[in-house]
Scaffold this active site. Structure first.
Site, PDB file in Angstrom:
ATOM      1  N   CYS A 118       5.551  -0.133   4.436  1.00 46.02           N
ATOM      2  CA  CYS A 118       5.743  -0.426   3.008  1.00 46.02           C
ATOM      3  C   CYS A 118       6.792   0.516   2.430  1.00 46.02           C
ATOM      4  O   CYS A 118       7.630   0.112   1.607  1.00 46.02           O
ATOM      5  CB  CYS A 118       4.439  -0.268   2.240  1.00 46.02           C
ATOM      6  N   ASP A 152       0.877  -1.170   0.000  1.00 43.03           N
ATOM      7  CA  ASP A 152       0.000   0.000   0.000  1.00 43.03           C
ATOM      8  C   ASP A 152       0.915   1.221   0.000  1.00 43.03           C
ATOM      9  O   ASP A 152       1.801   1.329   0.850  1.00 43.03           O
ATOM     10  CB  ASP A 152      -0.887  -0.022   1.242  1.00 43.03           C
ATOM     11  N   CYS A 180       1.327   3.166   3.293  1.00 44.76           N
ATOM     12  CA  CYS A 180       1.755   2.411   4.477  1.00 44.76           C
ATOM     13  C   CYS A 180       3.205   2.750   4.827  1.00 44.76           C
ATOM     14  O   CYS A 180       4.106   2.625   3.987  1.00 44.76           O
ATOM     15  CB  CYS A 180       1.581   0.917   4.186  1.00 44.76           C
ATOM     16  N   ARG A 232      -5.252  -0.681   1.616  1.00 45.53           N
ATOM     17  CA  ARG A 232      -5.941  -1.161   2.829  1.00 45.53           C
ATOM     18  C   ARG A 232      -7.307  -0.517   3.049  1.00 45.53           C
ATOM     19  O   ARG A 232      -8.192  -1.129   3.637  1.00 45.53           O
ATOM     20  CB  ARG A 232      -5.061  -0.911   4.062  1.00 45.53           C
TER      21      ARG A 232
END
Length: 237
Positions: free
Chosen positions: A129, A123, A126, A153
């Site tokens: 991430c 994502d 994120c 998400r």
């Protein structure tokens, strides 16, 4: 207790895992259908325990007594071998499903001579991430290819979902991914893209957070891990 299979995942599973062609398996299938009429059973076969059958519902594994009366949910552990047999089954299905995702639909960061491949549901909003993406160059240098799949998400109606579609539709998707992970503005773009399919695939595989990292053998790693830890896991494949 169960996940409803997406048509995409169910098609992949049916192509790779055929149900046992026995009268008992069919009776067990019917017993499950009476209780869970909307769930597709993708495989039924005997388990290592006498009188107990393995029932695959996508990537979810259940156990059913041979008379179809008792259903068990949980992991089957071989104490002698110290092996989680249930997780082995799930990993085998994940391995096949992920290997069947077309390379044209993932955003890949691949070294010249890849020794390993990891699949990462990501994502762009994120934090972990973004931290993982900072490691991608090092992972490539150490022979690890990274195949990104989309998992916004917040879901299909979110700004992140639309932004990830733009990343996948960019002329240079790799550069767009890196820019998005830096927090740079995302240029809107539209095309026939796989973001919705990959999001549904992630749900079917049980992805609940990002990054969700899967090794080439189907093993799942919990969240962000640094390069050394990831390389150790890959060496143990």
């Amino acid at each position: 207790m169960h996940k409803i299979l997406t048509p995409f995942l169910f098609t992949l599973l049916c192509a790779s895992v055929a149900p046992a062609d026995t009268a008992r398996a069919e009776r067990l299938r019917q017993a499950i259908a009476e209780v869970f009429p909307d769930v597709e059973v993708t495989r039924i076969e005997p388990s290592p325990v006498a009188g107990l059958y393995k029932v695959m519902l996508g990537t979810e594994l259940l156990y059913l007594s041979e008379d179809g009366r008792y259903l068990l949910q949980g992991d089957l552990i071989d104490l002698g071998a110290r092996v989680n047999l249930s997780e082995q089954e799930r990993a085998a299905v994940r391995k096949q499903v992920l290997a069947d995702v077309p390379a044209s639909e993932t955003i890949d960061f691949v070294p010249d001579a890849a020794q390993h491949t990891v699949y990462v549901f990501t994502d762009i909003t994120c934090g972990y991430c973004r931290r993982f993406h900072l490691d991608v160059a090092e992972l490539n240098d150490r022979g690890v290819a990274v195949r990104y799949l989309a998992f916004p998400r917040a879901g299909p109606d979110s700004e992140a979902f639309a932004d990830m579609e733009s990343v996948w539709c960019a002329t240079d998707a790799n550069a767009a991914m890196t820019e998005a992970k830096r927090g740079d503005p995302i240029a809107p773009a539209q095309c026939d893209n796989p973001v919705q399919r990959q999001y549904e695939l992630g749900l079917a595989l049980g992805v609940r957070g990002t990054p969700a990292i899967y090794l080439e053998n189907g093993e799942e790693l919990p969240g962000y891990v640094p390069p050394d830890t990831l390389l150790q896991a890959l060496a143990g494949d």
